[in-house]
Design an enzyme around this catalytic site. Structure first.
Site, short mmCIF file in Angstrom:
data_model
loop_
_atom_site.label_atom_id
_atom_site.label_comp_id
_atom_site.label_asym_id
_atom_site.label_seq_id
_atom_site.Cartn_x
_atom_site.Cartn_y
_atom_site.Cartn_z
N THR A 96 0.86 -1.19 0.00
CA THR A 96 0.00 0.00 0.00
C THR A 96 0.89 1.23 0.00
O THR A 96 1.59 1.50 0.98
CB THR A 96 -0.91 0.03 1.24
OG1 THR A 96 -1.66 -1.18 1.29
CG2 THR A 96 -1.87 1.21 1.19
N LYS A 171 -7.25 1.65 -2.82
CA LYS A 171 -6.84 1.08 -1.53
C LYS A 171 -6.90 2.14 -0.42
O LYS A 171 -7.33 1.86 0.70
CB LYS A 171 -5.41 0.52 -1.68
CG LYS A 171 -4.77 0.03 -0.41
CD LYS A 171 -5.51 -1.14 0.21
CE LYS A 171 -5.00 -1.43 1.60
NZ LYS A 171 -5.84 -2.36 2.34
N LYS A 239 -0.11 5.15 8.52
CA LYS A 239 0.51 5.48 7.23
C LYS A 239 -0.58 5.65 6.15
O LYS A 239 -0.57 6.60 5.37
CB LYS A 239 1.50 4.37 6.86
CG LYS A 239 2.13 4.43 5.50
CD LYS A 239 1.60 3.40 4.52
CE LYS A 239 1.62 1.96 4.92
NZ LYS A 239 1.07 1.03 3.93
P1 NAP Z 1 5.03 -6.00 7.77
O1 NAP Z 1 4.72 -7.28 8.46
O2 NAP Z 1 5.47 -4.82 8.56
O3 NAP Z 1 6.12 -6.32 6.64
C1 NAP Z 1 6.77 -5.30 5.95
C2 NAP Z 1 7.79 -5.87 4.99
O4 NAP Z 1 8.51 -4.77 4.39
C3 NAP Z 1 8.85 -6.75 5.68
O5 NAP Z 1 9.22 -7.78 4.80
C4 NAP Z 1 10.00 -5.76 5.89
O6 NAP Z 1 11.26 -6.37 5.98
C5 NAP Z 1 9.91 -4.97 4.60
N1 NAP Z 1 10.59 -3.68 4.68
C6 NAP Z 1 10.29 -2.63 5.47
N2 NAP Z 1 11.13 -1.60 5.23
C7 NAP Z 1 12.00 -2.03 4.28
C8 NAP Z 1 13.10 -1.44 3.61
N3 NAP Z 1 13.47 -0.17 3.85
N4 NAP Z 1 13.76 -2.17 2.70
C9 NAP Z 1 13.40 -3.45 2.43
N5 NAP Z 1 12.36 -4.07 3.01
C10 NAP Z 1 11.67 -3.35 3.94
O7 NAP Z 1 3.78 -5.47 6.94
P2 NAP Z 1 2.53 -6.26 6.32
O8 NAP Z 1 1.42 -6.24 7.31
O9 NAP Z 1 2.98 -7.53 5.72
O10 NAP Z 1 2.10 -5.20 5.19
C11 NAP Z 1 2.80 -5.08 3.97
C12 NAP Z 1 2.06 -4.06 3.11
O11 NAP Z 1 0.72 -4.51 2.88
C13 NAP Z 1 1.94 -2.66 3.75
O12 NAP Z 1 2.00 -1.69 2.73
C14 NAP Z 1 0.55 -2.69 4.37
O13 NAP Z 1 0.01 -1.40 4.49
C15 NAP Z 1 -0.20 -3.54 3.36
N6 NAP Z 1 -1.36 -4.29 3.88
C16 NAP Z 1 -1.29 -4.91 5.09
C17 NAP Z 1 -2.40 -5.60 5.54
C18 NAP Z 1 -2.41 -6.31 6.88
O14 NAP Z 1 -3.51 -6.59 7.35
N7 NAP Z 1 -1.28 -6.59 7.50
C19 NAP Z 1 -3.56 -5.68 4.75
C20 NAP Z 1 -3.56 -5.06 3.51
C21 NAP Z 1 -2.46 -4.36 3.08
P3 NAP Z 1 11.83 -6.86 7.43
O15 NAP Z 1 11.26 -8.21 7.66
O16 NAP Z 1 13.30 -6.85 7.26
O17 NAP Z 1 11.35 -5.83 8.45
#
Ligand code: NAP
Length: 287
Positions: A96, A171, A239
């Site tokens: 997102t 989104k 965010k």
């Molecule tokens: P998350 O668990 O915080 O995972 C974030 C990912 O991004 C991890 O693999 C992290 O790596 C990586 N990352 C962060 N900063 C980075 C950087 N500077 N360089 C390289 N990799 C980096 O988040 P998530 O919940 O899976 O969400 C991922 C996306 O989907 C977000 O945009 C979120 O808004 C969206 N989303 C989430 C949900 C939900 O319910 N969780 C639903 C819909 C959409 P590390 O493991 O090294 O930290």
């Protein structure tokens, strides 16, 4: 079967990548914190040392990253996606992000000779595990068609919304509504609690009428118990509200309620609740 790459193995990326392996795709993965690749390599994925190497090994590379800064760094940074792009390769960013980030990434990929699709998702950890996400794709139509089998392994509803930016905008609209709904649920429960109403009965009444919805049904009892197991991290909800408010600014659209919700989530971040589920905004309402 296509070779698929997956970058970003967080709460969402890990189950999405797992479903691709279960569907029979050959998967190459990279994550900033390498330990998180282990769950995937145990299932047969190959872990490599950079996003560039993922792209080099894959017909289509998918990313699921935290925010615009992460998405742009992984795409355009040293040994990033663009460094591995060649003619014929496809890149799909499902993170997102702001529409302007999606457009900047699209331009960089196209200039390197590749094809780009944005595909943010609606649905949280459980739909990611069950392969029932709602996928909001936009960009290269040919890549969309080519990636359909992979997208179908992760989602139950797959929409094509047109030009790059439309997926991001859809989104942000969805999460603006969700953030507002969550703060109102939490305020209702907090007020009801102070007025001597039982939270179970408040939730039962809400669930019996026109405002019944799966989110209240799932999160309501946990909020009432003060439990916030992370499905959607609070920091990501803030965010998304920030990005939605920026979008409102670009279109001159007043967003009174979203702005108020954003302040609650900012206060929650200030209380150190960013890694908990976004329902932990309830702690701000209860004060
Ligand atoms: P998350 O668990 O915080 O995972 C974030 C990912 O991004 C991890 O693999 C992290 O790596 C990586 N990352 C962060 N900063 C980075 C950087 N500077 N360089 C390289 N990799 C980096 O988040 P998530 O919940 O899976 O969400 C991922 C996306 O989907 C977000 O945009 C979120 O808004 C969206 N989303 C989430 C949900 C939900 O319910 N969780 C639903 C819909 C959409 P590390 O493991 O090294 O930290």
């Amino acid at each position: 079967m296509q070779n698929i790459g997956f970058i970003g193995l967080g709460i969402m990326g890990t189950p999405m990548a797992t479903n691709l392996i279960k569907a029979g795709f050959k998967l190459t993965v990279w994550n900033r914190t390498p330990e998180k690749c282990k769950a995937l390599t145990a299932l047969g994925a190959t872990a490599v040392a950079s996003p560039r190497q993922v792209v080099a090994a894959s017909d289509i590379t998918i990313a699921m990253l935290a925010d615009p800064a992460a998405a742009e760094a992984v795409c355009q940074g040293e040994d990033g996606v663009v460094a591995g792009i060649r003619a014929g390769k496809g890149y799909i960013d499902m993170s997102t992000v702001a529409p302007e980030s999606a457009k900047a990434i699209a331009t960089a990929v196209r200039l390197a000779g590749g094809r780009y699709l944005e595909a943010p998702v609606s649905g949280s950890k459980k739909p990611a595990e069950e392969g029932t996400l709602i996928i909001l794709a936009a960009g290269d139509r040919g890549l969309f068609e080519q990636a359909k089998p992979a997208l179908e392994a992760m989602g139950k509803k797959i929409l094509f919304l047109g030009e790059v930016g439309q997926g991001a905008q859809m989104k942000l609209v969805v999460n603006l509504v969700m953030g507002g709904m969550m703060t109102m649920l939490c305020e209702g429960l907090a007020l009801g609690g102070k007025a001597g109403l039982a939270s179970e009965q408040i939730l039962e009444v809400l669930d019996s009428g026109a405002v019944a919805n799966p989110m209240f049904r799932m999160k309501g009892p946990l909020i009432a118990q003060g439990r916030f197991p992370t499905a959607f991290p609070l920091k990501h909800m803030q965010k998304d509200l920030r990005l939605a408010l920026n979008l409102g600014g670009q279109f001159g659209q007043p967003l009174h309620t979203a702005a108020a919700a954003n302040e609650l989530f900012k206060a929650a971040l200030g209380m150190g609740l960013g890694e908990l589920d976004f329902s932990a905004v309830s702690r701000v309402c209860e004060r």
